[in-house]
Design a protein around this motif. Structure first.
Motif, PDB file in Angstrom:
ATOM      1  N   LEU B  55     -13.656 -11.856 -15.888  1.00 29.25           N
ATOM      2  CA  LEU B  55     -14.521 -12.761 -16.653  1.00 29.25           C
ATOM      3  C   LEU B  55     -15.966 -12.685 -16.160  1.00 29.25           C
ATOM      4  O   LEU B  55     -16.907 -12.690 -16.947  1.00 29.25           O
ATOM      5  CB  LEU B  55     -14.028 -14.213 -16.544  1.00 29.25           C
ATOM      6  N   LYS B  56     -16.128 -12.612 -14.836  1.00 30.07           N
ATOM      7  CA  LYS B  56     -17.470 -12.588 -14.247  1.00 30.07           C
ATOM      8  C   LYS B  56     -18.007 -11.162 -14.156  1.00 30.07           C
ATOM      9  O   LYS B  56     -19.137 -10.942 -13.735  1.00 30.07           O
ATOM     10  CB  LYS B  56     -17.427 -13.196 -12.836  1.00 30.07           C
ATOM     11  N   ASN B  57     -17.127 -10.196 -14.495  1.00 27.06           N
ATOM     12  CA  ASN B  57     -17.521  -8.797 -14.449  1.00 27.06           C
ATOM     13  C   ASN B  57     -17.975  -8.373 -13.046  1.00 27.06           C
ATOM     14  O   ASN B  57     -19.026  -7.763 -12.879  1.00 27.06           O
ATOM     15  CB  ASN B  57     -18.637  -8.547 -15.473  1.00 27.06           C
ATOM     16  N   GLU B  58     -17.158  -8.743 -12.026  1.00 27.30           N
ATOM     17  CA  GLU B  58     -17.518  -8.408 -10.650  1.00 27.30           C
ATOM     18  C   GLU B  58     -16.466  -7.484 -10.044  1.00 27.30           C
ATOM     19  O   GLU B  58     -15.360  -7.913  -9.711  1.00 27.30           O
ATOM     20  CB  GLU B  58     -17.644  -9.684  -9.811  1.00 27.30           C
ATOM     21  N   LEU B  59     -16.865  -6.218  -9.913  1.00 26.64           N
ATOM     22  CA  LEU B  59     -15.938  -5.195  -9.443  1.00 26.64           C
ATOM     23  C   LEU B  59     -15.350  -5.465  -8.050  1.00 26.64           C
ATOM     24  O   LEU B  59     -14.138  -5.279  -7.860  1.00 26.64           O
ATOM     25  CB  LEU B  59     -16.623  -3.824  -9.492  1.00 26.64           C
ATOM     26  N   PRO B  60     -16.152  -5.921  -7.059  1.00 27.95           N
ATOM     27  CA  PRO B  60     -15.562  -6.134  -5.720  1.00 27.95           C
ATOM     28  C   PRO B  60     -14.410  -7.138  -5.767  1.00 27.95           C
ATOM     29  O   PRO B  60     -13.394  -6.952  -5.089  1.00 27.95           O
ATOM     30  CB  PRO B  60     -16.734  -6.706  -4.902  1.00 27.95           C
ATOM     31  N   ILE B  61     -14.554  -8.194  -6.567  1.00 32.90           N
ATOM     32  CA  ILE B  61     -13.505  -9.212  -6.663  1.00 32.90           C
ATOM     33  C   ILE B  61     -12.264  -8.640  -7.332  1.00 32.90           C
ATOM     34  O   ILE B  61     -11.137  -8.863  -6.871  1.00 32.90           O
ATOM     35  CB  ILE B  61     -14.026 -10.441  -7.440  1.00 32.90           C
ATOM     36  N   ILE B  62     -12.461  -7.880  -8.408  1.00 33.28           N
ATOM     37  CA  ILE B  62     -11.316  -7.280  -9.111  1.00 33.28           C
ATOM     38  C   ILE B  62     -10.552  -6.350  -8.176  1.00 33.28           C
ATOM     39  O   ILE B  62      -9.338  -6.476  -8.001  1.00 33.28           O
ATOM     40  CB  ILE B  62     -11.793  -6.486 -10.358  1.00 33.28           C
ATOM     41  N   LEU B  63     -11.291  -5.417  -7.530  1.00 30.89           N
ATOM     42  CA  LEU B  63     -10.630  -4.397  -6.700  1.00 30.89           C
ATOM     43  C   LEU B  63      -9.894  -4.992  -5.509  1.00 30.89           C
ATOM     44  O   LEU B  63      -8.727  -4.675  -5.273  1.00 30.89           O
ATOM     45  CB  LEU B  63     -11.657  -3.370  -6.201  1.00 30.89           C
ATOM     46  N   SER B  64     -10.563  -5.885  -4.754  1.00 30.60           N
ATOM     47  CA  SER B  64      -9.916  -6.368  -3.528  1.00 30.60           C
ATOM     48  C   SER B  64      -8.717  -7.246  -3.848  1.00 30.60           C
ATOM     49  O   SER B  64      -7.706  -7.201  -3.153  1.00 30.60           O
ATOM     50  CB  SER B  64     -10.909  -7.077  -2.618  1.00 30.60           C
ATOM     51  N   ASN B  65      -8.807  -8.046  -4.917  1.00 30.58           N
ATOM     52  CA  ASN B  65      -7.667  -8.897  -5.254  1.00 30.58           C
ATOM     53  C   ASN B  65      -6.538  -8.104  -5.903  1.00 30.58           C
ATOM     54  O   ASN B  65      -5.361  -8.414  -5.682  1.00 30.58           O
ATOM     55  CB  ASN B  65      -8.114 -10.063  -6.136  1.00 30.58           C
ATOM     56  N   ALA B  66      -6.876  -7.067  -6.665  1.00 36.29           N
ATOM     57  CA  ALA B  66      -5.837  -6.221  -7.247  1.00 36.29           C
ATOM     58  C   ALA B  66      -5.068  -5.523  -6.125  1.00 36.29           C
ATOM     59  O   ALA B  66      -3.835  -5.441  -6.153  1.00 36.29           O
ATOM     60  CB  ALA B  66      -6.450  -5.193  -8.197  1.00 36.29           C
ATOM     61  N   PHE B  67      -5.796  -5.052  -5.092  1.00 39.70           N
ATOM     62  CA  PHE B  67      -5.144  -4.429  -3.942  1.00 39.70           C
ATOM     63  C   PHE B  67      -4.212  -5.430  -3.257  1.00 39.70           C
ATOM     64  O   PHE B  67      -3.070  -5.104  -2.920  1.00 39.70           O
ATOM     65  CB  PHE B  67      -6.199  -3.917  -2.953  1.00 39.70           C
ATOM     66  N   ALA B  68      -4.696  -6.673  -3.093  1.00 41.83           N
ATOM     67  CA  ALA B  68      -3.890  -7.703  -2.439  1.00 41.83           C
ATOM     68  C   ALA B  68      -2.645  -8.030  -3.263  1.00 41.83           C
ATOM     69  O   ALA B  68      -1.574  -8.285  -2.707  1.00 41.83           O
ATOM     70  CB  ALA B  68      -4.729  -8.959  -2.218  1.00 41.83           C
ATOM     71  N   VAL B  69      -2.767  -8.011  -4.601  1.00 44.43           N
ATOM     72  CA  VAL B  69      -1.603  -8.241  -5.463  1.00 44.43           C
ATOM     73  C   VAL B  69      -0.561  -7.161  -5.189  1.00 44.43           C
ATOM     74  O   VAL B  69       0.616  -7.462  -4.993  1.00 44.43           O
ATOM     75  CB  VAL B  69      -1.986  -8.246  -6.964  1.00 44.43           C
ATOM     76  N   ILE B  70      -1.003  -5.891  -5.132  1.00 40.58           N
ATOM     77  CA  ILE B  70      -0.070  -4.783  -4.907  1.00 40.58           C
ATOM     78  C   ILE B  70       0.654  -4.954  -3.564  1.00 40.58           C
ATOM     79  O   ILE B  70       1.881  -4.868  -3.493  1.00 40.58           O
ATOM     80  CB  ILE B  70      -0.824  -3.425  -4.941  1.00 40.58           C
ATOM     81  N   VAL B  71      -0.114  -5.228  -2.492  1.00 39.89           N
ATOM     82  CA  VAL B  71       0.487  -5.416  -1.161  1.00 39.89           C
ATOM     83  C   VAL B  71       1.542  -6.518  -1.212  1.00 39.89           C
ATOM     84  O   VAL B  71       2.648  -6.383  -0.690  1.00 39.89           O
ATOM     85  CB  VAL B  71      -0.600  -5.760  -0.111  1.00 39.89           C
ATOM     86  N   ASN B  72       1.217  -7.635  -1.876  1.00 40.71           N
ATOM     87  CA  ASN B  72       2.131  -8.768  -1.877  1.00 40.71           C
ATOM     88  C   ASN B  72       3.331  -8.564  -2.793  1.00 40.71           C
ATOM     89  O   ASN B  72       4.402  -9.123  -2.533  1.00 40.71           O
ATOM     90  CB  ASN B  72       1.372 -10.054  -2.213  1.00 40.71           C
ATOM     91  N   VAL B  73       3.160  -7.756  -3.843  1.00 39.48           N
ATOM     92  CA  VAL B  73       4.318  -7.421  -4.676  1.00 39.48           C
ATOM     93  C   VAL B  73       5.280  -6.562  -3.844  1.00 39.48           C
ATOM     94  O   VAL B  73       6.499  -6.774  -3.879  1.00 39.48           O
ATOM     95  CB  VAL B  73       3.889  -6.700  -5.978  1.00 39.48           C
ATOM     96  N   ILE B  74       4.738  -5.615  -3.051  1.00 38.46           N
ATOM     97  CA  ILE B  74       5.594  -4.807  -2.174  1.00 38.46           C
ATOM     98  C   ILE B  74       6.321  -5.715  -1.171  1.00 38.46           C
ATOM     99  O   ILE B  74       7.525  -5.577  -0.947  1.00 38.46           O
ATOM    100  CB  ILE B  74       4.778  -3.723  -1.429  1.00 38.46           C
ATOM    101  N   LEU B  75       5.586  -6.684  -0.578  1.00 43.68           N
ATOM    102  CA  LEU B  75       6.211  -7.616   0.364  1.00 43.68           C
ATOM    103  C   LEU B  75       7.326  -8.415  -0.312  1.00 43.68           C
ATOM    104  O   LEU B  75       8.379  -8.658   0.276  1.00 43.68           O
ATOM    105  CB  LEU B  75       5.171  -8.577   0.954  1.00 43.68           C
ATOM    106  N   LEU B  76       7.093  -8.812  -1.561  1.00 45.54           N
ATOM    107  CA  LEU B  76       8.098  -9.568  -2.305  1.00 45.54           C
ATOM    108  C   LEU B  76       9.350  -8.727  -2.533  1.00 45.54           C
ATOM    109  O   LEU B  76      10.483  -9.205  -2.358  1.00 45.54           O
ATOM    110  CB  LEU B  76       7.508 -10.024  -3.657  1.00 45.54           C
ATOM    111  N   ILE B  77       9.138  -7.444  -2.890  1.00 49.80           N
ATOM    112  CA  ILE B  77      10.277  -6.536  -3.091  1.00 49.80           C
ATOM    113  C   ILE B  77      11.041  -6.378  -1.772  1.00 49.80           C
ATOM    114  O   ILE B  77      12.272  -6.419  -1.744  1.00 49.80           O
ATOM    115  CB  ILE B  77       9.790  -5.163  -3.619  1.00 49.80           C
ATOM    116  N   CYS B  78      10.302  -6.223  -0.659  1.00 51.88           N
ATOM    117  CA  CYS B  78      10.946  -6.120   0.665  1.00 51.88           C
ATOM    118  C   CYS B  78      11.777  -7.370   0.936  1.00 51.88           C
ATOM    119  O   CYS B  78      12.906  -7.275   1.436  1.00 51.88           O
ATOM    120  CB  CYS B  78       9.896  -5.986   1.770  1.00 51.88           C
ATOM    121  N   CYS B  79      11.227  -8.538   0.634  1.00 48.70           N
ATOM    122  CA  CYS B  79      11.955  -9.801   0.810  1.00 48.70           C
ATOM    123  C   CYS B  79      13.280  -9.740   0.075  1.00 48.70           C
ATOM    124  O   CYS B  79      14.320 -10.102   0.623  1.00 48.70           O
ATOM    125  CB  CYS B  79      11.158 -10.958   0.194  1.00 48.70           C
TER     126      CYS B  79
END
Lengths: 86, 86
Positions: B55-79
Motif C-alpha cells: 500500500l505504501k509502495n515501500e520495497l524494504p518493508i515488503i522484502l524483509s517481511n516477505a522473507f520473515a513470512v517464509i522463515v516462519n512458514v518453514i518453522l510452522l511446517i517443522c512444528c
C-alpha cells in the motif's frame, strides 16, 4: 483499508508474538536458548527500523519497532544476569 | 542517509537474526520450544506488514517481511512434522 490502521494491527500482532518468549525467560530465569550475538544484531536492525520510521514519518513502524527494541533489551539484560549465574 | 538503503540494511539485520533459530530447529529436528499459536500470530502480523508495504509502495518493508513470512512458514511446517513424531 486505512494504511495506518493496517500498520497498527500488523504491529500489534508482531509485538504480541514476542511476549511469550519474554515471559518464559523471566519465569524460568533461564536464558540458555538465547544468543547474545543474535539479540544484538536484532536490536541494531530494529533500531534502524525505528530510524526509518522517523525518516518516513510512519507511526506504526516507529511504535512497533520501538516496542520490539524494549523487549529485546530486556532479553539481553536477562541473558547477562542469568548466564553469569549458571 | 537514503531511506531505502537504511530500510534494506535494517531488513537484512532483522532477517539475519532469524536464521539461527531456523538452523537450530532444522539441525536438531526438535520444535519443542516453538509455539504453533505464536507462529500463526506472527505470520498473520508479518503478512499484514507485507500488505502495508505494498500500500505504501515501500520495497524494504515488503522484502524483509516477505522473507520473515517464509522463515516462519518453514518453522510452522517443522512444528507440524517434529511435534507429531514426539
Amino acid at each position: 483499508m486505512n494504511e495506518n490502521i493496517l500498520g497498527i494491527v500488523a504491529g500489534i500482532l508482531t509485538s504480541v508474538s514476542m511476549i511469550p518468549q519474554l515471559v518464559k525467560v523471566l519465569k524460568e530465569k533461564n536464558a540458555e536458548d538465547l544468543s547474545w550475538t543474535m539479540i544484538l544484531v536484532l536490536i541494531s536492525g530494529l533500531s534502524l527500523w525505528v530510524w526509518y520510521g522517523f525518516l518516513k514519518n510512519e507511526l506504526p513502524i516507529i511504535l512497533s519497532n520501538a516496542f520490539a527494541v524494549i523487549v529485546n533489551v530486556i532479553l539481553l539484560i536477562c541473558c547477562m544476569i542469568y548466564k553469569k549465574k549458571s
